[in-house]
Design a protein around this motif. Sequence first.
Motif, PDB file in Angstrom:
ATOM      1  N   TYR A  90      19.388  57.085  13.752  1.00 35.61           N
ATOM      2  CA  TYR A  90      19.437  58.642  13.746  1.00 35.61           C
ATOM      3  C   TYR A  90      18.682  59.056  12.335  1.00 35.61           C
ATOM      4  CZ  TYR A  90      20.055  63.406  13.548  1.00 35.61           C
ATOM      5  OH  TYR A  90      20.006  64.947  13.193  1.00 35.61           O
ATOM      6  N   SER A  93      14.974  57.918  12.450  1.00 33.49           N
ATOM      7  CA  SER A  93      14.435  58.823  13.306  1.00 33.49           C
ATOM      8  C   SER A  93      13.866  60.259  12.529  1.00 33.49           C
ATOM      9  CB  SER A  93      14.703  58.986  14.615  1.00 33.49           C
ATOM     10  OG  SER A  93      15.800  59.756  14.331  1.00 33.49           O
ATOM     11  N   LEU A  94      14.913  60.690  11.729  1.00 34.60           N
ATOM     12  CA  LEU A  94      14.781  62.111  11.202  1.00 34.60           C
ATOM     13  C   LEU A  94      13.994  61.831  10.065  1.00 34.60           C
ATOM     14  CD1 LEU A  94      16.077  65.066  10.782  1.00 34.60           C
ATOM     15  CD2 LEU A  94      17.686  63.782   9.303  1.00 34.60           C
ATOM     16  N   LYS A  95      13.849  60.559   9.268  1.00 31.89           N
ATOM     17  CA  LYS A  95      12.740  60.511   8.300  1.00 31.89           C
ATOM     18  C   LYS A  95      11.481  60.395   8.792  1.00 31.89           C
ATOM     19  CE  LYS A  95      11.774  56.855   4.819  1.00 31.89           C
ATOM     20  NZ  LYS A  95      12.066  55.542   4.277  1.00 31.89           N
ATOM     21  N   ASP A  96      11.330  59.740  10.012  1.00 28.11           N
ATOM     22  CA  ASP A  96       9.867  59.702  10.549  1.00 28.11           C
ATOM     23  C   ASP A  96       9.497  60.983  11.027  1.00 28.11           C
ATOM     24  OD1 ASP A  96       9.865  56.968  10.370  1.00 28.11           O
ATOM     25  OD2 ASP A  96      10.599  56.741  12.366  1.00 28.11           O
ATOM     26  N   GLN A  97      10.486  61.869  11.433  1.00 21.88           N
ATOM     27  CA  GLN A  97      10.194  63.143  11.973  1.00 21.88           C
ATOM     28  C   GLN A  97       9.752  64.102  10.603  1.00 21.88           C
ATOM     29  OE1 GLN A  97      13.449  64.846  13.964  1.00 21.88           O
ATOM     30  NE2 GLN A  97      13.126  63.720  15.708  1.00 21.88           N
ATOM     31  N   LEU A  98      10.558  63.849   9.521  1.00 20.19           N
ATOM     32  CA  LEU A  98       9.960  64.458   8.307  1.00 20.19           C
ATOM     33  C   LEU A  98       8.752  64.222   7.721  1.00 20.19           C
ATOM     34  CD1 LEU A  98      13.392  64.681   6.680  1.00 20.19           C
ATOM     35  CD2 LEU A  98      12.277  66.291   7.651  1.00 20.19           C
ATOM     36  N   LYS A  99       8.426  63.062   7.916  1.00 21.03           N
ATOM     37  CA  LYS A  99       7.144  62.594   7.489  1.00 21.03           C
ATOM     38  C   LYS A  99       5.925  63.032   8.315  1.00 21.03           C
ATOM     39  CE  LYS A  99       8.290  57.963   5.495  1.00 21.03           C
ATOM     40  NZ  LYS A  99       8.158  56.513   5.798  1.00 21.03           N
ATOM     41  N   GLU A 100       6.090  62.998   9.628  1.00 21.94           N
ATOM     42  CA  GLU A 100       5.199  63.942  10.483  1.00 21.94           C
ATOM     43  C   GLU A 100       5.030  65.161  10.047  1.00 21.94           C
ATOM     44  OE1 GLU A 100       3.056  62.428  12.708  1.00 21.94           O
ATOM     45  OE2 GLU A 100       3.919  60.451  12.306  1.00 21.94           O
ATOM     46  N   ILE A 101       6.297  66.104   9.683  1.00 16.53           N
ATOM     47  CA  ILE A 101       5.988  67.547   9.147  1.00 16.53           C
ATOM     48  C   ILE A 101       5.143  67.601   8.067  1.00 16.53           C
ATOM     49  CG2 ILE A 101       7.296  69.252   8.563  1.00 16.53           C
ATOM     50  CD1 ILE A 101       9.363  68.566  10.654  1.00 16.53           C
ATOM     51  N   HIS A 102       5.655  66.618   7.115  1.00 13.96           N
ATOM     52  CA  HIS A 102       4.760  66.409   6.026  1.00 13.96           C
ATOM     53  C   HIS A 102       3.425  66.585   5.973  1.00 13.96           C
ATOM     54  CE1 HIS A 102       4.336  66.048   1.556  1.00 13.96           C
ATOM     55  NE2 HIS A 102       3.857  64.839   1.764  1.00 13.96           N
ATOM     56  N   SER A 104       1.588  67.176   8.520  1.00 10.34           N
ATOM     57  CA  SER A 104       1.008  68.014   9.137  1.00 10.34           C
ATOM     58  C   SER A 104       0.656  69.441   8.120  1.00 10.34           C
ATOM     59  CB  SER A 104       1.688  68.774  10.218  1.00 10.34           C
ATOM     60  OG  SER A 104       3.006  69.279   9.963  1.00 10.34           O
TER      61      SER A 104
END
Length: 105
Positions: A90, A93-102, A104
């Motif tokens: 988990y 996956s949260l880290k990957d989501q944060l990287k995607e937000i960063h 963008s």
Amino acid sequence: MEKLYYSIGEVADVLGENVSLVRFWSDSFPKFIKPKRNAKGNRMFTKEDLDTFKTIHFLVRECGMTLEGAAKKLQSGTSGVDNTVKVLEYLRSLKDQLKEIHKSL
């Protein structure tokens, strides 16, 4: 909807390992991983097998256990280890989501 069976390549992708290592672990842990074979003879793994692979990956790669030590741990029960594996999954996956937000921003 979740898949019923995963190919050996899909399991390797989830773990981030080589197909040959997944095959080796499958052969090394016959009590815990029982792949089905399709008509071509390819190994097909269930969700439970995938969870077992994730636990083995955590014990061997993250904790530095030997295969024998990981097998003993699996035999003695893995409730605490399973929870740790799920939490780490988990968090990754949260880290990957944060990287995607960063990216963008």
